[in-house]
Motif scaffolding. Structure first.
Motif, PDB file in Angstrom:
ATOM      1  N   TYR A 263      28.797  40.838  39.612  1.00 17.83           N
ATOM      2  CA  TYR A 263      29.165  39.637  40.369  1.00 17.83           C
ATOM      3  C   TYR A 263      30.416  39.072  39.712  1.00 17.83           C
ATOM      4  O   TYR A 263      30.469  38.874  38.489  1.00 17.83           O
ATOM      5  CB  TYR A 263      28.027  38.615  40.330  1.00 17.83           C
ATOM      6  N   TRP A 265      33.937  36.309  39.864  1.00 13.92           N
ATOM      7  CA  TRP A 265      34.454  35.067  40.436  1.00 13.92           C
ATOM      8  C   TRP A 265      35.652  34.564  39.633  1.00 13.92           C
ATOM      9  O   TRP A 265      35.898  34.966  38.499  1.00 13.92           O
ATOM     10  CB  TRP A 265      33.361  34.000  40.478  1.00 13.92           C
ATOM     11  N   GLU A 266      36.420  33.712  40.301  1.00 17.77           N
ATOM     12  CA  GLU A 266      37.455  32.896  39.662  1.00 17.77           C
ATOM     13  C   GLU A 266      37.342  31.504  40.266  1.00 17.77           C
ATOM     14  O   GLU A 266      36.339  31.194  40.893  1.00 17.77           O
ATOM     15  CB  GLU A 266      38.838  33.535  39.808  1.00 17.77           C
ATOM     16  N   SER A 270      34.864  34.448  45.013  1.00 22.55           N
ATOM     17  CA  SER A 270      33.846  35.274  44.354  1.00 22.55           C
ATOM     18  C   SER A 270      33.592  36.509  45.201  1.00 22.55           C
ATOM     19  O   SER A 270      33.871  36.535  46.407  1.00 22.55           O
ATOM     20  CB  SER A 270      32.542  34.498  44.148  1.00 22.55           C
ATOM     21  N   ASN A 272      31.243  40.681  44.919  1.00 22.30           N
ATOM     22  CA  ASN A 272      30.389  41.547  44.124  1.00 22.30           C
ATOM     23  C   ASN A 272      30.748  42.994  44.431  1.00 22.30           C
ATOM     24  O   ASN A 272      31.264  43.310  45.514  1.00 22.30           O
ATOM     25  CB  ASN A 272      28.905  41.281  44.410  1.00 22.30           C
ATOM     26  N   MET A 292      40.162  38.431  39.685  1.00 20.49           N
ATOM     27  CA  MET A 292      38.852  38.051  39.179  1.00 20.49           C
ATOM     28  C   MET A 292      38.867  38.018  37.652  1.00 20.49           C
ATOM     29  O   MET A 292      39.240  38.995  37.002  1.00 20.49           O
ATOM     30  CB  MET A 292      37.790  39.032  39.678  1.00 20.49           C
ATOM     31  N   ASP A 324      27.282  34.831  31.612  1.00 20.84           N
ATOM     32  CA  ASP A 324      28.619  34.764  32.193  1.00 20.84           C
ATOM     33  C   ASP A 324      29.614  35.356  31.200  1.00 20.84           C
ATOM     34  O   ASP A 324      29.658  34.960  30.026  1.00 20.84           O
ATOM     35  CB  ASP A 324      29.004  33.316  32.495  1.00 20.84           C
TER      36      ASP A 324
END
Length: 834
Positions: A263, A265-266, A270, A272, A292, A324
């Motif tokens: 997964y 994101w920024e 996001s 996947n 990302m 994370d």
């Protein structure tokens, strides 16, 4: 435990069956429900021998069958429980019952390249039916010949009069197929004339092989190694758009056929991606967008094919996940998993250090070490501790305790713990006896703040995750000289039929270790008939291997279904002959074998009027007061009869007039006509369905029974996992505690869709609190300890857990219902990241 009734229930739920069917009538479902059938292979390739090797066609877990008919076309896939059963979830598939001109085929194809493994297993099958077979079984025959070859390059095989099976469903007479390079390549093709000309080329312009072959269906033709005189120039590999990340999972992550995803994101976006291992070297990779910057690696449940986070409606997508992470920068863009939830970035070829194993604050004490402390060690799994290679003899006793102190100690409510089993241990429980001599790894699974833990007895070096729960006393091993009964004695089960018109009676029997002592379902016919005082008894001579075991039985007439079999019946330890009355489809013990027709029929557990016990039932139904329980004809078994309980209302067992001694559960959401284990100080138990119940408490074995009013408690089945949770999709959540004297109204937690969490800003807390739904105690969460302010990881909560504690003050509080986590932060701090 392979109980037939549970098996039939599972089938009914899975396939929507309206009723149990006889063996052979395997078409299941009705109306618009799912449809399934058994597929068998008429002809295998066991007779095809080449260079000393033999092959046999078998079903794999990803095979599909395609059914065409005048009612439409449908795809069927293997059942997870039964590989030769093929199931369609198409709502219209049941129309095949009345369809004509049925054609059933296999198809093995991946894009434009034939699935070589399917060819190797000989799966090129076909059958035509005018109507779908009524017995729900289809037989498929091999319709193709098979080519075997090797080539260092992708090779295209052309045939002038054959069909390559599974290529885009094509039935063209002239066809060709591209095969990926490899040392053992297989392809199936169906000849349309006796002689077929084959041509092999590379890149469409370099002819390698031309031959005319006399093909026979089911035959194997080895083309050998195809080598060009001049190697073609390699095709340039397409360059990925974006950057590449690599995942190197350990054996734990790769277990149970898990697959892997990431997964990403920024700040405002996001996505996947699925990670794959193209060359089988154990390194999984994916191309990710350049923008990302953050990533979570996820170990995914193979029951699902698409990525999704766990949620209330579709749980358990993600089995395990990392914290994370910031995306690693090449060459340090390889993430090595070092434990269930942690890892490290490094470059290709790096070997992580093994995780450190440290002494814990727990110890094993028992007769084997004079009740001293054998220290347990922490593992790389959170809250899991182990003492390895402990030598124990049958009859030895032990407990788990805090190192250096008996203030915290866990024992059991059952005895004679069996190898490779786990049991619930609770504070100040009884000493735990060992059933069988051996060398063991003893595990404790315990989370800080809980009032109980799981205790595992695993043969040294074994996998603790494969252990099953033991809920009743085990039997001492006769080989250890502690036989509970004479191992050479032959005990019998006598059954007298009353008000029963079955043409045949079978006995199905098993023990607590799930070992069968009769034939597989529907069991064994009687071994003899004996007449006692003019009454004819059916007799089963039990094998001596069952002596001393706790047996369960089902009597049935072999046809299955309601009225054709009894419920599961706990017979007891096989150390005597048993006399059983079969009245209709209900089992009870016979009191006088010379006069079974005058059996009083009194069931263990019937109330003895006016004899109140020291135990009470408390719950929402009586505002947590005392409803006194009564003694029964069974020692240490107590009952509260005709108790009206609402849906999802909670109950507990307690001492009359005191909460110092009380029993609750480790699971929740209790179904009807079940039993489950309880332990001292356990959580409140929630009853799923509204109804009027007889509630039994078995103090000897620490069990609670939830029975419909008037139903014999001995017919209960074991519930070892949570029942259906209430629908909380529209619930409101809030903080209840010392700040509002534990009463309404609560401090409201408001859903914030941007961060995906419930939040209460500037909440004034004064010491202890919990999270609950709808300003009521039907559904609540607690963490049983102190919450660290501004902790990035948050604090884990459990349903019905102990109070959360925090220094009095004003805070921003965040709650994640899906993962049961809570964060307490200084007002104005950044929101946590899930």
């Amino acid at each position: 435990m392979k109980k037939f009734w549970n098996l039939m229930l599972a089938v009914a739920v899975m396939f929507g069956a309206a009723a149990c069917t006889e063996e052979g009538a395997d078409i299941s479902g009705n109306g618009n429900e799912s449809f399934s059938f058994i597929a068998e292979i008429e002809q295998t390739r066991a007779d095809v021998v080449e260079n000393g090797d033999a092959w046999q066609a078998v079903w794999s877990g990803d095979d599909k069958l395609y059914v065409t008919s005048d009612k439409g076309n449908f795809t069927f896939a293997n059942s997870a429980e039964e590989l030769n059963r093929f199931v369609s979830t198409d709502a219209n598939a049941s129309a095949l019952r009345n369809a004509k001109n049925i054609v059933i085929t296999t198809q093995h194809e991946n894009g434009s390249v034939v699935d070589s493994d399917a060819g190797k297993r000989g799966l090129s099958l076909r059958k035509e039916y005018e109507f779908f077979p009524e017995e729900g079984k289809v037989s498929l025959g091999v319709e193709s010949a098979f080519l075997r070859l090797a080539c260092d390059y992708n090779v295209t095989i052309s045939a002038d009069a054959a069909i390559f099976s599974g290529v885009n469903g094509s039935k063209n007479i002239v066809a060709d197929v591209t095969l990926k390079a490899g040392n053992d390549i297989w392809v199936a093709l169906t000849p349309r004339v006796d002689k077929v000309s084959l041509t092999a080329t590379i890149a469409g312009n370099m002819e390698l092989y031309v031959e005319e072959i006399l093909l026979a269906v089911g035959g194997l033709y080895d083309l050998g190694k195809i080598v060009p005189e001049v190697a073609p120039a390699p095709e340039p590999e397409p360059q990925p758009e974006g950057k590449v990340v690599y995942l190197v999972p350990n054996d734990d992550w790769k277990s149970a056929d898990a697959w892997f995803a990431a997964y990403l994101w920024e700040s405002s976006d996001s996505t996947n991606v699925k990670l794959t291992d193209e060359d089988g070297d154990g390194i999984y990779s994916a191309v990710i967008p350049e923008n990302m910057t953050n990533i979570i690696f996820c170990r995914m449940n193979p029951a699902y094919t698409e990525f999704a986070w766990n949620n209330d409606t579709e749980s358990d997508h993600v089995w395990t996940q990392t914290a994370d992470l910031t995306v690693g920068v090449a060459p340090n863009n390889y993430y090595y998993i070092t434990s269930w939830e942690t890892g490290e970035w490094n470059s290709e070829g790096y070997t992580p250090e093994p995780p450190a194993v440290n002494q814990s604050t727990w110890a094993v004490a028992g007769t084997f070490n004079g009740w001293g402390d054998m220290l347990m060690y922490s593992t790389d799994v959170a809250n899991l501790f182990v003492a390895q290679s402990v030598e124990l003899n049958s009859g030895d006793m032990f407990k788990i305790k805090a190192a250096g102190s008996w203030d915290k100690n866990f024992g059991g409510g059952i005895n004679n713990l069996m190898p490779n089993k786990w049991m619930t241990g609770y504070q100040d429980g009884s000493d735990i006896a060992i059933a069988k001599s051996g060398v063991y790894d003893i595990y404790l699974e315990y989370a800080e703040g809980d009032s109980y833990g799981k205790i595992y007895l695993i043969e040294a070096g074994g996998d603790y995750t494969a252990a099953t729960e033991q809920t009743t006393n085990g039997s001492l091993n006769p080989d250890d000289g502690n036989e509970p009964v004479d191992p050479s004695s032959e005990y019998k089960i006598y059954v007298y039929k009353q008000n029963n018109n079955w043409s045949a009676v079978n006995l199905y029997s098993w023990d607590d270790m799930e070992t069968l002592y009769t034939n597989a379902w529907p069991g064994s016919a009687p071994s003899a008939t004996e007449t006692i005082n003019g009454y004819d008894y059916l007799v089963w001579a039990m094998p001596t291997t069952a002596n001393g075991c706790n047996l369960n039985i089902i009597l049935n007439n072999g046809n299955g279904g309601v009225g054709n079999q009894t419920a599961d019946f706990a017979l007891g330890t096989l150390n005597q002959d048993y006399y059983i009355l079969l009245d209709g489809d209900v089992i009870s013990f016979i009191e006088d074998k010379d006069n079974p027709g005058n059996n009083s029929g009194q069931n263990p557990g019937e109330e003895i009027a006016g004899v109140a016990s020291e135990w009470a039932l408390a719950g929402d139904f009586n505002s947590w007061g005392d409803t006194v329980m009564y003694t029964t004809t069974t020692s240490n078994l107590f009952v509260a009869q005709s108790v009206a309980i609402g849906a999802y209302k909670e109950i507990k067992i307690k001492a009359v007039g005191s909460w110092d001694t009380n029993f609750g559960g480790g699971i929740n959401y209790l179904n009807t006509n079940i039993w489950t284990g309880v332990f001292s100080g356990g959580s409140n138990l929630s009853v799923v369905n509204e109804g009027v119940y007889d509630i039994y408490f078995d103090n000897a074995n620490k069990r609670i029974y939830v029975m419909d009013e008037g139903v014999d408690y001995r017919t209960a089945t074991h519930q070892s996992s949570n029942g259906a949770a209430p629908d909380l999709s529209s619930a409101s959540w809030g903080l209840c505690g010392t700040h509002n004297s534990w009463s309404s109204p609560d401090i409201e937690l408001v859903w914030d869709g941007t961060i995906g969490l419930y939040v209460a800003y500037d909440a004034k807390l004064t010491g202890e609190f919990k999270v609950r739904a709808n300003n009521a105690w039907g559904e609540d969460y607690g963490c049983g300890g102190t919450v660290t302010v501004n902790d990035a990881a948050g604090k884990s909560m459990t349903r019905g857990g102990g109070n959360c504690k925090v220094t009095s003050g004003t805070y921003d509080v965040y709650f994640d219902l899906s993962s049961a986590l809570i964060w307490v932060r200084t007002p104005g701090s950044a929101a946590p990241t899930r």
